[in-house]
Design an enzyme around this catalytic site. Structure first.
Site, PDB file in Angstrom:
ATOM      1  N   HIS A 113       2.141 -39.958  23.351  1.00 59.75           N
ATOM      2  CA  HIS A 113       0.807 -39.989  22.736  1.00 59.75           C
ATOM      3  C   HIS A 113       0.855 -39.851  21.217  1.00 59.75           C
ATOM      4  O   HIS A 113      -0.106 -40.188  20.534  1.00 59.75           O
ATOM      5  CB  HIS A 113      -0.129 -38.960  23.384  1.00 59.75           C
ATOM      6  CG  HIS A 113       0.070 -37.552  22.929  1.00 59.75           C
ATOM      7  ND1 HIS A 113       1.023 -36.722  23.450  1.00 59.75           N
ATOM      8  CD2 HIS A 113      -0.582 -36.814  21.990  1.00 59.75           C
ATOM      9  CE1 HIS A 113       0.953 -35.544  22.860  1.00 59.75           C
ATOM     10  NE2 HIS A 113      -0.013 -35.572  21.965  1.00 59.75           N
TER      11      HIS A 113
ATOM     12  N   GLU B 270       3.158 -25.385  16.610  1.00 57.52           N
ATOM     13  CA  GLU B 270       1.955 -25.122  17.402  1.00 57.52           C
ATOM     14  C   GLU B 270       1.670 -23.629  17.437  1.00 57.52           C
ATOM     15  O   GLU B 270       2.607 -22.821  17.378  1.00 57.52           O
ATOM     16  CB  GLU B 270       2.160 -25.610  18.837  1.00 57.52           C
ATOM     17  CG  GLU B 270       2.377 -27.093  18.955  1.00 57.52           C
ATOM     18  CD  GLU B 270       2.406 -27.516  20.412  1.00 57.52           C
ATOM     19  OE1 GLU B 270       1.401 -28.039  20.883  1.00 57.52           O
ATOM     20  OE2 GLU B 270       3.436 -27.285  21.070  1.00 57.52           O
TER      21      GLU B 270
ATOM     22  N   HIS C 148       8.307 -36.834  21.088  1.00 55.84           N
ATOM     23  CA  HIS C 148       7.496 -36.942  19.870  1.00 55.84           C
ATOM     24  C   HIS C 148       8.345 -36.897  18.585  1.00 55.84           C
ATOM     25  O   HIS C 148       8.183 -37.718  17.694  1.00 55.84           O
ATOM     26  CB  HIS C 148       6.451 -35.837  19.827  1.00 55.84           C
ATOM     27  CG  HIS C 148       5.660 -35.698  21.101  1.00 55.84           C
ATOM     28  ND1 HIS C 148       5.273 -36.791  21.835  1.00 55.84           N
ATOM     29  CD2 HIS C 148       5.196 -34.613  21.771  1.00 55.84           C
ATOM     30  CE1 HIS C 148       4.592 -36.381  22.909  1.00 55.84           C
ATOM     31  NE2 HIS C 148       4.539 -35.069  22.895  1.00 55.84           N
TER      32      HIS C 148
ATOM     33  N   LYS D 231       6.425 -23.118  19.753  1.00 54.63           N
ATOM     34  CA  LYS D 231       5.132 -22.577  20.189  1.00 54.63           C
ATOM     35  C   LYS D 231       4.943 -21.228  19.496  1.00 54.63           C
ATOM     36  O   LYS D 231       5.915 -20.560  19.154  1.00 54.63           O
ATOM     37  CB  LYS D 231       5.126 -22.357  21.697  1.00 54.63           C
ATOM     38  CG  LYS D 231       5.411 -23.617  22.505  1.00 54.63           C
ATOM     39  CD  LYS D 231       4.150 -24.313  22.916  1.00 54.63           C
ATOM     40  CE  LYS D 231       4.424 -25.492  23.830  1.00 54.63           C
ATOM     41  NZ  LYS D 231       3.412 -26.539  23.729  1.00 54.63           N
TER      42      LYS D 231
ATOM     43  N   LYS E 170       4.360 -38.831  30.543  1.00 58.15           N
ATOM     44  CA  LYS E 170       5.477 -37.914  30.716  1.00 58.15           C
ATOM     45  C   LYS E 170       5.141 -36.817  31.708  1.00 58.15           C
ATOM     46  O   LYS E 170       3.964 -36.611  31.983  1.00 58.15           O
ATOM     47  CB  LYS E 170       5.868 -37.311  29.368  1.00 58.15           C
ATOM     48  CG  LYS E 170       4.763 -36.405  28.822  1.00 58.15           C
ATOM     49  CD  LYS E 170       5.145 -35.733  27.563  1.00 58.15           C
ATOM     50  CE  LYS E 170       5.791 -34.392  27.817  1.00 58.15           C
ATOM     51  NZ  LYS E 170       5.661 -33.459  26.690  1.00 58.15           N
TER      52      LYS E 170
ATOM     53  N   ASP F  48      -3.218 -39.228  49.237  1.00 58.27           N
ATOM     54  CA  ASP F  48      -2.014 -38.418  49.387  1.00 58.27           C
ATOM     55  C   ASP F  48      -0.857 -39.367  49.120  1.00 58.27           C
ATOM     56  O   ASP F  48      -0.556 -40.239  49.941  1.00 58.27           O
ATOM     57  CB  ASP F  48      -1.964 -37.849  50.820  1.00 58.27           C
ATOM     58  CG  ASP F  48      -0.650 -37.126  51.084  1.00 58.27           C
ATOM     59  OD1 ASP F  48       0.205 -37.100  50.168  1.00 58.27           O
ATOM     60  OD2 ASP F  48      -0.481 -36.615  52.199  1.00 58.27           O
TER      61      ASP F  48
HETATM   62  C1  BG6 Z   1       2.703 -32.543  24.699  1.00 56.23           C
HETATM   63  C2  BG6 Z   1       3.525 -31.333  25.047  1.00 56.23           C
HETATM   64  O1  BG6 Z   1       3.436 -33.714  24.918  1.00 56.23           O
HETATM   65  O2  BG6 Z   1       2.320 -32.467  23.337  1.00 56.23           O
HETATM   66  C3  BG6 Z   1       2.768 -30.048  24.754  1.00 56.23           C
HETATM   67  O3  BG6 Z   1       3.851 -31.375  26.429  1.00 56.23           O
HETATM   68  C4  BG6 Z   1       2.251 -30.043  23.339  1.00 56.23           C
HETATM   69  O4  BG6 Z   1       3.580 -28.910  24.993  1.00 56.23           O
HETATM   70  C5  BG6 Z   1       1.529 -31.343  23.018  1.00 56.23           C
HETATM   71  O5  BG6 Z   1       1.387 -28.946  23.183  1.00 56.23           O
HETATM   72  C6  BG6 Z   1       1.190 -31.418  21.551  1.00 56.23           C
HETATM   73  O6  BG6 Z   1       0.359 -32.521  21.325  1.00 56.23           O
HETATM   74  P1  BG6 Z   1      -0.620 -32.554  20.073  1.00 56.23           P
HETATM   75  O7  BG6 Z   1      -1.209 -33.912  20.105  1.00 56.23           O
HETATM   76  O8  BG6 Z   1      -1.607 -31.438  20.266  1.00 56.23           O
HETATM   77  O9  BG6 Z   1       0.247 -32.306  18.878  1.00 56.23           O
END
Ligand code: BG6
Length: 480
Positions: A173, A211, A235, A329, A143, A88
């Site tokens: 990432h 996406e 990103h 999205k 994040k 916790d």
């Molecule tokens: C994340 C976002 O950082 O990246 C998400 O919070 C998003 O909303 C994702 O879907 C996309 O990552 P990738 O690698 O699938 O393009």
């Protein structure tokens, strides 16, 4: 920079979605390839009341679901490295038990923090108090690191209290993706692009991260965040920085990040009229009906699920070159790509023959297609009456074909390996993240000032028509 290879890894949020889908599969894949230190022990921690056995079961199920069977070779060995300690984060005493579970690393410890933002400060405090923040400890931060510059500074200050910057690894990432790193290879391991990579020869740049998914299961987080903070702040701005930066002196953490941060500092404040926001309504993607954002959320919301921005970089190299940024999205297909649109030839010798030149265009596909396509002008074969016909033809490299053999990897494999071994090149430095927030905060302030509401768009379309108009005002068409 502190150089040590960690023989202990401590995962916060170990039973969460990121761990299940990305972290555990990445670690298992690294282990199967012999890339993890053979001594490594991995301790998972989270609120869930599991024991070692329960966590190993959880991990096994995650691996079976999210790691392709051909990469699960060493699964039994990997599962044996795992143990678990419930925690916790608000209870300082429970960190003592965690420290005992982690034990004394032979060389060093890496911590991966993927927790709710509200737990950041108590967690850092707990780590400090329980002796888990010593000289041989580095920390990776997932994040969201704040929602604006002020809150991100609070987090950065809290972490800086316990760890120096050279032991802090902020994760984006996208930097772990092979194709994103390949941008650097394309720009700086080839001679032919650099002389043209500037305002004299480039008309504009487009960066799209589209996406098909909607809200998924992240209701609370996403509705507080929105597309600008969720995707552009991190990103897209990182992609922009890699495209626009000056050549670093060498491929190392200091040189690369020095150049990226200069770009981020040169970003001109975007005016509200150079931005478009949208929110999806019910529609269809790939023939499947999908609900609108409000329906998925279960209430009305003013959060944007789409954003397009015309951005400018005020420096010598990029003066006057628009960077069109777009993410959303529930768009028609999943694609991340960068388009570099070159200018036309200064004078066409074919003009008198009625043949038109089309300016060259470089399209860098990041995902799901990993390809690089350069459009070139060529003579149309044949005995044209005017003697010359021209057409744009693609010079295309499909990366998986060029490199048959290597696996498609999860971005977190690279990042976890670098965290464990201590290479910060692909992690975001404090000044970068703060420059990103500063720019994003100014965009949001513009929206508030002009009371901008997201425009509706049908799921399965490329966003509101205003996004098309944003580019068309400059005679530009989005690449789709
Ligand atoms: C994340 C976002 O950082 O990246 C998400 O919070 C998003 O909303 C994702 O879907 C996309 O990552 P990738 O690698 O699938 O393009």
């Amino acid at each position: 920079m502190t150089k040590f290879t960690s023989d202990r890894l401590l995962l916060f949020g170990a039973t969460g979605d990121l761990s299940r889908r990305m972290l555990l599969p990445s670690l298992c894949a690294l282990d199967a390839e012999g890339l993890l230190d053979p001594r490594i022990e991995i301790v998972g921690t989270a609120r869930s009341d599991l024991d070692d056995f329960g966590f190993r079961n959880f991990a096994r199920e995650s691996l079976e679901q999210f790691l392709p069977a051909n990469r699960r070779g060493g699964m039994a060995q990997f599962l044996n490295r795992l143990s678990y300690q419930p925690l916790d984060a608000n209870d300082i005493d429970s960190f003592q038990a965690l420290a005992q579970k982690v034990g004394t690393p032979k060389e060093g410890l890496s911590i991966f923090l993927s927790t709710a933002p509200s737990l950041f400060e108590p967690t850092i405090h707990g780590l400090e108090k329980s002796g888990l923040a010593g000289k041989n400890v580095r920390i990776g931060l997932e994040k969201p690191l704040g929602v604006d510059l002020t809150s991100s500074k609070v987090i950065n200050d809290a972490v800086a209290h316990a760890f120096p910057e050279d032991r802090i690894y902020r994760i984006d990432h996208y930097l772990g993706k092979e194709t994103v790193q390949n941008l650097l290879a394309l720009r700086f391991a080839n001679l032919m692009f650099e002389p043209l990579w500037n305002a004299a020869h480039i008309d504009h740049v487009q960066i799209t991260v589209a996406e098909t998914v909607g809200l998924e299961s992240r209701v609370a987080y996403y509705d507080d965040s929105g597309a600008l903070r969720d995707m552009v702040q991190n990103h897209i701005l990182q992609l922009l920085a890699l495209v626009a930066m000056e050549p670093p002196v060498s491929y190392d953490a200091t040189s690369v990040r020095n150049e990226k941060v200069k770009v981020l500092h040169s970003l001109r404040k975007a005016v509200a009229s150079d931005t478009v926001t949208g929110q999806y309504r019910a529609g269809a993607i790939g023939g499947q009906a999908v609900p609108g954002y409000d329906d998925e959320l279960g209430k009305d919301s003013g959060t944007e699920t789409f954003v397009a921005i015309k951005a400018y970089i005020d420096n010598w190299r990029w003066q006057g070159v628009p960077f069109y940024l777009r993410t959303g999205k529930r768009l028609p297909r999943r694609t991340t790509e960068i388009v570099v649109q070159f200018r036309d030839v200064p004078h066409s010798i074919f003009h008198g023959r009625g043949a038109k030149t089309v300016p060259n265009r470089l399209v860098i596909g990041i995902q799901p297609e990993e390809n690089i396509t350069l459009s070139l002008m060529a003579k149309v074969p044949g005995l044209d009456r005017n003697g010359f016909g021209l057409r744009s033809v693609p010079l295309a490299i499909t990366m998986p074909d060029a490199f048959a053999g290597p696996q498609r990897r999860i971005a977190y494999e690279r990042l976890l390996l670098d965290l464990i071994e201590g290479d910060q090149t692909l992690f975001v430095r404090r000044d970068e993240v703060e420059a990103q927030w500063e720019w994003i905060d100014a965009v949001r302030a513009g929206w508030e000032e002009h009371e901008l509401e997201p425009k509706p768009y049908t799921a399965g379309s490329w966003g509101p028509s205003a996004a098309i108009a944003l580019a068309e005002r400059n005679g530009v068409t989005w690449h789709e």
